[in-house]
Motif scaffolding. Structure first.
Motif, PDB file in Angstrom:
ATOM      1  N   PHE A 119     -22.756   9.412  65.430  1.00  0.00           N
ATOM      2  CA  PHE A 119     -24.041  10.305  66.603  1.00  0.00           C
ATOM      3  C   PHE A 119     -24.737   8.510  66.940  1.00  0.00           C
ATOM      4  CE2 PHE A 119     -27.951  11.846  67.526  1.00  0.00           C
ATOM      5  CZ  PHE A 119     -27.299  12.700  68.549  1.00  0.00           C
ATOM      6  N   ILE A 120     -25.272   7.709  65.870  1.00  0.00           N
ATOM      7  CA  ILE A 120     -25.912   6.920  66.033  1.00  0.00           C
ATOM      8  C   ILE A 120     -25.421   5.744  66.810  1.00  0.00           C
ATOM      9  CG2 ILE A 120     -27.485   7.222  64.202  1.00  0.00           C
ATOM     10  CD1 ILE A 120     -26.819   5.257  63.067  1.00  0.00           C
ATOM     11  N   SER A 121     -24.094   6.379  66.895  1.00  0.00           N
ATOM     12  CA  SER A 121     -22.686   4.633  67.175  1.00  0.00           C
ATOM     13  C   SER A 121     -23.234   4.981  68.921  1.00  0.00           C
ATOM     14  CB  SER A 121     -21.583   4.969  66.525  1.00  0.00           C
ATOM     15  OG  SER A 121     -21.260   6.004  67.499  1.00  0.00           O
ATOM     16  N   LEU A 122     -23.288   5.995  68.953  1.00  0.00           N
ATOM     17  CA  LEU A 122     -23.681   6.617  70.683  1.00  0.00           C
ATOM     18  C   LEU A 122     -24.988   6.064  71.576  1.00  0.00           C
ATOM     19  CD1 LEU A 122     -22.047   9.668  70.893  1.00  0.00           C
ATOM     20  CD2 LEU A 122     -20.827   8.233  71.471  1.00  0.00           C
ATOM     21  N   PHE A 123     -25.768   5.492  70.256  1.00  0.00           N
ATOM     22  CA  PHE A 123     -27.240   5.057  70.916  1.00  0.00           C
ATOM     23  C   PHE A 123     -27.167   3.725  70.312  1.00  0.00           C
ATOM     24  CE2 PHE A 123     -26.942   9.816  70.608  1.00  0.00           C
ATOM     25  CZ  PHE A 123     -27.266   9.794  71.892  1.00  0.00           C
ATOM     26  N   ARG A 124     -26.646   3.152  70.080  1.00  0.00           N
ATOM     27  CA  ARG A 124     -26.398   1.858  70.123  1.00  0.00           C
ATOM     28  C   ARG A 124     -27.260   1.169  68.763  1.00  0.00           C
ATOM     29  NH1 ARG A 124     -28.588  -2.133  75.408  1.00  0.00           N
ATOM     30  NH2 ARG A 124     -27.379  -1.854  76.364  1.00  0.00           N
ATOM     31  N   GLU A 125     -26.601   2.263  67.889  1.00  0.00           N
ATOM     32  CA  GLU A 125     -26.170   2.803  66.275  1.00  0.00           C
ATOM     33  C   GLU A 125     -28.025   2.382  65.977  1.00  0.00           C
ATOM     34  OE1 GLU A 125     -24.506   1.938  64.257  1.00  0.00           O
ATOM     35  OE2 GLU A 125     -22.573   1.709  65.697  1.00  0.00           O
ATOM     36  N   ASN A 148     -25.834  18.516  64.991  1.00  0.00           N
ATOM     37  CA  ASN A 148     -25.250  19.142  66.135  1.00  0.00           C
ATOM     38  C   ASN A 148     -25.615  17.690  66.884  1.00  0.00           C
ATOM     39  OD1 ASN A 148     -25.328  20.660  69.055  1.00  0.00           O
ATOM     40  ND2 ASN A 148     -25.417  22.590  68.224  1.00  0.00           N
ATOM     41  N   PRO A 149     -25.032  17.450  68.503  1.00  0.00           N
ATOM     42  CA  PRO A 149     -25.337  16.880  69.508  1.00  0.00           C
ATOM     43  C   PRO A 149     -26.443  17.092  70.129  1.00  0.00           C
ATOM     44  CG  PRO A 149     -22.566  16.662  69.203  1.00  0.00           C
ATOM     45  CD  PRO A 149     -23.352  17.799  68.159  1.00  0.00           C
ATOM     46  N   GLN A 150     -26.357  18.336  70.569  1.00  0.00           N
ATOM     47  CA  GLN A 150     -27.309  19.421  71.460  1.00  0.00           C
ATOM     48  C   GLN A 150     -28.284  19.118  70.804  1.00  0.00           C
ATOM     49  OE1 GLN A 150     -24.428  22.185  72.963  1.00  0.00           O
ATOM     50  NE2 GLN A 150     -22.949  21.488  73.864  1.00  0.00           N
ATOM     51  N   THR A 151     -28.522  19.563  69.392  1.00  0.00           N
ATOM     52  CA  THR A 151     -29.769  20.019  69.398  1.00  0.00           C
ATOM     53  C   THR A 151     -30.420  19.421  68.413  1.00  0.00           C
ATOM     54  OG1 THR A 151     -28.555  21.936  67.675  1.00  0.00           O
ATOM     55  CG2 THR A 151     -29.231  22.699  69.533  1.00  0.00           C
ATOM     56  N   LEU A 152     -29.601  18.753  67.341  1.00  0.00           N
ATOM     57  CA  LEU A 152     -29.716  17.625  66.444  1.00  0.00           C
ATOM     58  C   LEU A 152     -29.940  18.246  65.262  1.00  0.00           C
ATOM     59  CD1 LEU A 152     -32.250  14.846  68.222  1.00  0.00           C
ATOM     60  CD2 LEU A 152     -30.016  15.117  68.232  1.00  0.00           C
TER      61      LEU A 152
END
Length: 293
Positions: free
Chosen positions: A129-135, A174-178
């Motif tokens: 998940f965090i790899s989608l936001f530059r770690e 959950n990428p939608q709700t965290l």
């Protein structure tokens, strides 16, 4: 179908000398299986679906080590595989702790034990998940994730369980709700007051006292791992020796990070375990006040 699936499991553990049982495991006949979700040295996790109601699940097939540990817990007359017992202990808390994965079914076999676990959808692990936001995550996102993971860690401790491998890869989100769930108790143990003289978690999260003294206590080690996790989430890398020295000096300052977040990181990443914040105190820290009811 179950026999064929078990043989595929054996093939997935290529090079290991294991034999399928004479009769297919009953548990496998109750589920439909899909792709591999994850694979490690001692286990493989498959996506699955419970045939009776279509519930989406994860099925973990764990190979038994040579010195397989069994323990006895209340409500179960026979000793259980350690990982199974630890999950039962944390799942038996009331009210249910939704931040910890639920064990739905399990079965013990000669070479393996099999666990059927809840599989929330949609979900991915925190590392992906965090790899989608530059770690890194924003401080808002980091606060929400850390509150849930810390709540799960507290529930483990209150249940007499040491997870010992709290890390990005063992947190489903959950990428939608965290919303998050702590998974994989394969490195865990019963929590005890005396020190441990071995470590079976992930090196980057290992408490420094184990390196210097060869021993550590479970609760301060859990606090340290939460500090490493928080640092990794907000900075995108693990804390190095020089950074830890500055953090422990009391002069650490980090532009762009709130004063409260810096204070919590300092409380968590104390090299001296006796100076770390107590696990049960973390959720009362000022950094979490915006999430208080």
């Amino acid at each position: 179908m179950a026999t064929e699936f078990y043989q595929n499991v054996v093939a997935d553990f290529s090079g290991l000398e294991v034999q399928p049982p004479a009769n297919p495991p009953d548990i496998l006949s109750r589920y439909q299986f899909g792709r591999i979700l994850g694979k490690g040295g001692f286990g493989i996790v498959y996506e699955g679906k419970r045939l009776e109601d279509g519930l989406e699940v994860a099925v973990k097939i764990a190979r038994k080590p040579r010195k397989m540990q069994y323990i006895s817990i209340p409500g179960h007359p026979a000793p259980l595989p350690l990982e199974v017992a630890l999950l039962i202990l944390v799942n038996n808390r009331e009210p249910k702790v939704t931040q910890i994965v639920q064990l739905l079914d399990w079965q013990d076999e000669l070479d393996y034990y099999i666990m059927v676990l809840e599989r929330p959808l949609p979900c991915t692990d925190l590392r992906n998940f965090i790899s989608l936001f530059r770690e890194t995550l924003s401080e808002f996102g980091a606060r929400l994730v850390m509150w849930q993971v810390t709540h799960a860690a507290n529930a483990c401790s209150a249940s007499g369980v040491l997870h010992r491998d709290i890390k990005l890869e063992n947190i489903l989100i959950n990428p939608q709700t965290l919303e998050t769930k702590l998974i994989d108790f394969g490195c865990g143990d019963l929590l005890k007051k005396s020190a441990y003289n071995y470590f079976s978690g992930t090196r980057e999260y290992r408490p420094p006292e184990f390196k210097t003294k060869g021993r550590y206590h479970g609760t301060p080690a859990t606090v340290w791992s939460l500090g490493v996790l928080l640092f990794r989430i907000v900075f995108g890398h693990f804390p190095g020796p020089s950074e830890l020295r500055v953090i422990n000096s009391g002069t650490w300052n980090q532009p762009g990070l709130s004063h409260e977040c810096r204070l919590l990181i300092q409380c968590l990443l104390q090299l001296d375990p006796s100076r770390r914040i107590g696990l049960e105190e973390i959720l009362s820290h000022s950094w979490f006040q915006p999430l208080s009811p």
